[in-house]
Enzyme design. Structure first.
Site, PDB file in Angstrom:
ATOM      1  N   HIS A 262      -2.730   6.086  28.366  1.00 28.41           N
ATOM      2  CA  HIS A 262      -2.976   7.435  27.842  1.00 28.41           C
ATOM      3  C   HIS A 262      -2.916   7.454  26.307  1.00 28.41           C
ATOM      4  O   HIS A 262      -3.855   7.895  25.638  1.00 28.41           O
ATOM      5  CB  HIS A 262      -1.940   8.392  28.437  1.00 28.41           C
ATOM      6  CG  HIS A 262      -2.067   9.808  27.985  1.00 28.41           C
ATOM      7  ND1 HIS A 262      -2.666  10.774  28.756  1.00 28.41           N
ATOM      8  CD2 HIS A 262      -1.686  10.433  26.831  1.00 28.41           C
ATOM      9  CE1 HIS A 262      -2.634  11.934  28.104  1.00 28.41           C
ATOM     10  NE2 HIS A 262      -2.048  11.748  26.929  1.00 28.41           N
ATOM     11  N   GLU A 263      -1.814   6.963  25.765  1.00 27.97           N
ATOM     12  CA  GLU A 263      -1.638   7.019  24.305  1.00 27.97           C
ATOM     13  C   GLU A 263      -2.647   6.122  23.587  1.00 27.97           C
ATOM     14  O   GLU A 263      -3.124   6.470  22.501  1.00 27.97           O
ATOM     15  CB  GLU A 263      -0.202   6.632  23.907  1.00 27.97           C
ATOM     16  CG  GLU A 263       0.903   7.529  24.487  1.00 27.97           C
ATOM     17  CD  GLU A 263       0.715   9.021  24.232  1.00 27.97           C
ATOM     18  OE1 GLU A 263       0.082   9.388  23.223  1.00 27.97           O
ATOM     19  OE2 GLU A 263       1.200   9.819  25.076  1.00 27.97           O
ATOM     20  N   HIS A 266      -5.710   8.065  23.068  1.00 25.58           N
ATOM     21  CA  HIS A 266      -5.624   8.889  21.847  1.00 25.58           C
ATOM     22  C   HIS A 266      -5.862   8.016  20.605  1.00 25.58           C
ATOM     23  O   HIS A 266      -6.562   8.403  19.671  1.00 25.58           O
ATOM     24  CB  HIS A 266      -4.221   9.492  21.712  1.00 25.58           C
ATOM     25  CG  HIS A 266      -3.966  10.693  22.569  1.00 25.58           C
ATOM     26  ND1 HIS A 266      -4.744  11.823  22.512  1.00 25.58           N
ATOM     27  CD2 HIS A 266      -2.991  10.961  23.482  1.00 25.58           C
ATOM     28  CE1 HIS A 266      -4.252  12.738  23.360  1.00 25.58           C
ATOM     29  NE2 HIS A 266      -3.205  12.234  23.964  1.00 25.58           N
ATOM     30  N   GLU A 292      -7.118  15.269  24.068  1.00 29.28           N
ATOM     31  CA  GLU A 292      -6.577  15.048  25.409  1.00 29.28           C
ATOM     32  C   GLU A 292      -7.682  14.566  26.361  1.00 29.28           C
ATOM     33  O   GLU A 292      -7.412  13.825  27.298  1.00 29.28           O
ATOM     34  CB  GLU A 292      -5.923  16.339  25.917  1.00 29.28           C
ATOM     35  CG  GLU A 292      -4.943  16.163  27.051  1.00 29.28           C
ATOM     36  CD  GLU A 292      -3.730  15.296  26.721  1.00 29.28           C
ATOM     37  OE1 GLU A 292      -3.516  14.944  25.541  1.00 29.28           O
ATOM     38  OE2 GLU A 292      -2.994  14.949  27.661  1.00 29.28           O
TER      39      GLU A 292
HETATM   40 ZN    ZN Z   1      -1.957  13.227  25.407  1.00 31.62          ZN
END
Ligand code: ZN
Length: 494
Positions: A262-263, A266, A292
């Site tokens: 997830h990170e 980003h 997101e």
């Molecule tokens: Zn996030």
């Protein structure tokens, strides 16, 4: 133009403050001892006051006014930047400086109280702080109201420009109508956690696998480190310093893995912005929702796919040998896609996740309009939660106190999470028209995916509005049906 010269000089100073913010926040959440954080937070109030003064400096405002009037002569990027800066100055000015500084102090003080309240299941402790925070946010909706933005819309606009209640209402209505009945059906039967997943998994080995995942996702480690923090996050400055954190739990193998996917999602967004935007207000992601959408894209569409694990499950088995020797890739993928009604948003699965957001969205609307008072929050939360999920949180720690956002005064932030997940599905649909995404994963890395997102989303940075970027990338406005169809299609298989 002399205005441009002055603008660039002042921008450099404001960005320097943002750089200090980034570093101190990073330090507070990774290395600093807890005692030092609250002692040093006194400097934050001073820094925020200095930033306020720089942003609202009358000379700077005059200069931005001139540039705003002549914006048609500027490049597309600079014109957008001047429009956003102009709005930012006007908004900041309309908050009285005393209130602005007091609010920063209030949230700095509220944070440790919130943490204690959560740890001891004591909402009463946090109540007076949250009342003052909500009071400030209600006043903010009056100070910042415009012809077109009023009430909760004012707060929503700060996190996702041009997304108003009217749009979100339509989005959540689609979910309520088309997704909620499906979720209820899927969560009716409980799938137990398999025995193998209940083992203890060594932290150093988890770290080794997470570093491997960063390589699979083609993140250049020369431009960003990974550390540990209580809650995983990404932060950075420009394209050359993009940092992430994760959290290792010995009794939960997949938590850190999916945090890192997830990170890193980003982080790839930040890394792939056009480098010419570095040092401007247009570097970095266009909005929270669009940001997101990138992290969720990698986490859900890629990281939870069978195609991804077909290539990488062997490595996981190898690192943790012999703990996963008797687990098949199919079993593992079924496990990472299991769904159930649960209390905590951050631990929710992909399917039930948007329901957690719908709940918060409705509560925020009622809190900001004054229809709901803060002291009645715990009871209201329990009632609404039961209505949505069919289970009742046993306490406030697992209920209204679980998220930190309100302690920071971040009202209007939550809906961007659901919006991001939905945008990810829309992008996935478009990307698949250009190439077979799952098939591309057999190459062993995500390079083709990174390149597509870089070209269609990332390169613009914040030099356009998020809805404009979505339209450029997919040829359409935001369409929640892609998300609903994706979820129903995927979870019908499990
Ligand atoms: Zn996030």
């Amino acid at each position: 133009m002399k205005e441009l010269e002055f603008y660039f000089e002042q921008r450099k100073k404001i960005l320097a403050f943002q750089y200090v913010d980034f570093l101190t926040e990073w330090d507070a959440q990774t290395d600093a001892a807890p005692g030092s954080v609250s002692a040093n937070s006194v400097y934050n109030a001073t820094l925020s006051e200095m930033q306020y003064k720089l942003t609202t400096d009358p000379d700077f405002e005059r200069c931005v006014n001139v540039l705003y009037k002549e914006r048609e002569q500027l490049s597309d990027e600079l014109r957008h930047e001047i429009e956003v800066t102009n709005k930012n100055i006007q908004n900041t000015k309309r908050i009285p400086i005393k209130e602005y500084v007091a609010f920063n102090e209030l949230t700095a003080k509220a944070y440790p109280v919130y943490v204690q309240a959560k740890q001891t299941n004591n909402f009463e402790l946090f109540l007076p702080y949250l009342e003052r925070i909500v009071d400030f946010c209600r006043k903010q909706t009056v100070w910042l109201a415009t012809e077109s933005l009023k009430g909760y819309d004012v707060l929503l606009d700060q996190y996702e420009p041009r997304y108003t209640q009217a749009k979100y209402d339509k989005f959540f209505e689609t979910l309520r109508e088309k997704l909620v009945p499906f979720v209820k059906k899927k969560t009716a039967k409980i799938s137990p956690v398999p025995q193998w997943a209940r083992q203890k998994f060594d932290k150093a080995k988890q770290k080794e696998f997470c570093e491997y995942i960063r390589d699979v996702m083609c993140f250049d480690k020369n431009f960003g480190i990974m550390k540990e923090s209580e809650h995983p996050f990404t932060s950075g400055m420009g394209t050359t310093d993009v940092r992430i954190t994760t959290h290792y739990y010995e009794d939960n193998l997949i938590s850190s893995v999916f945090s890192v996917i997830h990170e890193t999602g980003h982080a790839i967004y930040e890394r792939q912005c056009d480098p010419s935007l570095n040092g401007t207000f247009c570097s970095g992601g266009a909005s929270l929702g669009l940001h997101e959408s990138q992290s969720r894209f990698y986490e859900n569409m890629i990281g939870r796919s069978f195609a991804f694990w077909q290539t990488h499950f062997g490595k996981l088995q190898q690192i943790f040998a012999p703990q996963l020797d008797n687990v098949s890739c199919e079993e593992f993928v079924r496990f990472i896609n299991r769904t159930e009604a649960s209390f905590v948003r951050t631990e929710a699965d992909e399917l039930t996740y948007p329901l957690h957001i719908m709940l918060r969205y409705e509560i925020e609307q009622k809190l900001i309009s004054g229809e709901l008072e803060v002291k009645n929050l715990p009871l209201y939360w329990k009632e609404k939660f039961t209505e949505y999920f069919g289970i009742t949180p046993p306490n406030d720690t697992l209920g209204v106190l679980q998220d930190v956002h309100w302690a920071y005064g971040n009202f209007g932030y939550f809906p961007t999470y659901a919006l991001g997940s939905a945008i990810a599905a829309q992008l996935y649909h478009s990307m698949n028209k250009d190439f077979d995404v799952e098939q591309s994963l057999s190459s062993g890395n995500t390079k083709q995916i990174n390149d597509w997102l870089g070209e269609h989303v990332h390169k613009y940075g914040a030099s356009k509005y998020p809805d404009e970027i979505l339209r450029l990338a997919t040829g359409e406005d935001f369409e929640p049906d892609y998300y609903v169809n994706y979820l129903i299609d995927k979870y019908s298989k499990y």
